[in-house]
Design an enzyme around this catalytic site. Sequence first.
Site, PDB file in Angstrom:
ATOM      1  N   HIS A 108       1.414  -1.397   0.078  1.00 47.97           N
ATOM      2  CA  HIS A 108       0.017   0.014   0.094  1.00 47.97           C
ATOM      3  C   HIS A 108       0.722   1.175  -0.221  1.00 47.97           C
ATOM      4  O   HIS A 108       2.068   1.744   0.371  1.00 47.97           O
ATOM      5  CB  HIS A 108      -1.086   0.250   1.207  1.00 47.97           C
ATOM      6  CG  HIS A 108      -0.145  -0.124   2.538  1.00 47.97           C
ATOM      7  ND1 HIS A 108       0.042  -1.214   3.175  1.00 47.97           N
ATOM      8  CD2 HIS A 108       0.125   1.141   3.344  1.00 47.97           C
ATOM      9  CE1 HIS A 108       0.766  -0.977   4.489  1.00 47.97           C
ATOM     10  NE2 HIS A 108       0.577   0.187   4.348  1.00 47.97           N
ATOM     11  N   HIS A 110       1.085   5.501   1.019  1.00 46.38           N
ATOM     12  CA  HIS A 110       0.637   6.450   2.062  1.00 46.38           C
ATOM     13  C   HIS A 110       0.545   7.089   1.520  1.00 46.38           C
ATOM     14  O   HIS A 110       1.413   8.190   0.920  1.00 46.38           O
ATOM     15  CB  HIS A 110       1.486   6.327   3.024  1.00 46.38           C
ATOM     16  CG  HIS A 110       1.437   4.899   4.323  1.00 46.38           C
ATOM     17  ND1 HIS A 110       0.812   5.544   5.304  1.00 46.38           N
ATOM     18  CD2 HIS A 110       1.615   4.219   4.671  1.00 46.38           C
ATOM     19  CE1 HIS A 110       0.889   4.373   5.872  1.00 46.38           C
ATOM     20  NE2 HIS A 110       1.902   2.967   5.632  1.00 46.38           N
TER      21      HIS A 110
HETATM   22  P1  AMP Z   1       2.775   0.162   7.180  1.00 44.61           P
HETATM   23  O1  AMP Z   1       2.671   0.418   8.774  1.00 44.61           O
HETATM   24  O2  AMP Z   1       2.845   1.092   6.093  1.00 44.61           O
HETATM   25  O3  AMP Z   1       1.869  -0.964   7.517  1.00 44.61           O
HETATM   26  O4  AMP Z   1       0.621   1.236   7.554  1.00 44.61           O
HETATM   27  C1  AMP Z   1      -0.328   0.672   7.646  1.00 44.61           C
HETATM   28  C2  AMP Z   1      -1.145   1.698   7.550  1.00 44.61           C
HETATM   29  O5  AMP Z   1      -2.750   1.189   8.147  1.00 44.61           O
HETATM   30  C3  AMP Z   1      -0.929   1.683   9.575  1.00 44.61           C
HETATM   31  O6  AMP Z   1      -0.870   3.481   8.820  1.00 44.61           O
HETATM   32  C4  AMP Z   1      -2.561   1.821  10.036  1.00 44.61           C
HETATM   33  O7  AMP Z   1      -3.209   3.480  10.523  1.00 44.61           O
HETATM   34  C5  AMP Z   1      -3.393   1.611   8.971  1.00 44.61           C
HETATM   35  N1  AMP Z   1      -4.569   0.594   9.230  1.00 44.61           N
HETATM   36  C6  AMP Z   1      -4.614  -0.296   9.870  1.00 44.61           C
HETATM   37  N2  AMP Z   1      -6.205  -0.789   9.464  1.00 44.61           N
HETATM   38  C7  AMP Z   1      -6.120  -0.146   9.200  1.00 44.61           C
HETATM   39  C8  AMP Z   1      -7.784  -0.400   8.794  1.00 44.61           C
HETATM   40  N3  AMP Z   1      -8.604  -1.686   9.337  1.00 44.61           N
HETATM   41  N4  AMP Z   1      -8.456   0.947   8.250  1.00 44.61           N
HETATM   42  C9  AMP Z   1      -8.096   2.102   7.345  1.00 44.61           C
HETATM   43  N5  AMP Z   1      -6.743   1.868   8.061  1.00 44.61           N
HETATM   44  C10 AMP Z   1      -6.133   0.927   9.018  1.00 44.61           C
END
Ligand code: AMP
Length: 147
Positions: A108, A110
Amino acid sequence: MGEPPILPHDPGCIFCRIVAGLIPCHKLYENDTLICFLDIGPVVPGHTLVVPKSHYHNVFDVPAELLGHLGQFLPAMAKAVTAAVEAPACHILLNNGSEAMQSVLHLHYHIIPRKRGDTFYVPWLPGRLDVDTARDLIVRITKRLEI
Ligand code: AMP
């Protein structure tokens, strides 16, 4: 009309569960390939995630074509997000692997809008590149470059 394609999927993955509609999200957009929703733990207002519908861990295993789709899509969503919160700039950031702060092991991006004086802090502490290290790295990296 044929059957829709079966996408790579991990039932234990939170983003796959969002894609499947099993858990809710604050959705901004979706098409056949990707979905965008607001991050549940925003580091600044507007923090958005762009997530392919197929489950791939990160850029080391995602097909190039899918990465191309994501890359073509990102500017439009980044412009919309930054404009919506009246930010002049943004990070488009991908944490690639656990040691690089990837906590959800489903590729993903950001989109993090940035304004001067905002509260988001990235501890980026530059070192110094010396000539011997640079020469050594150039050899080691270029001989592994598979293109
Ligand atoms: P990463 O650390 O790059 O893997 O980022 C994962 C992101 O996913 C974090 O910023 C979390 O806050 C976000 N996240 C996790 N679960 C959810 C969810 N159910 N809905 C929206 N964002 C989420």
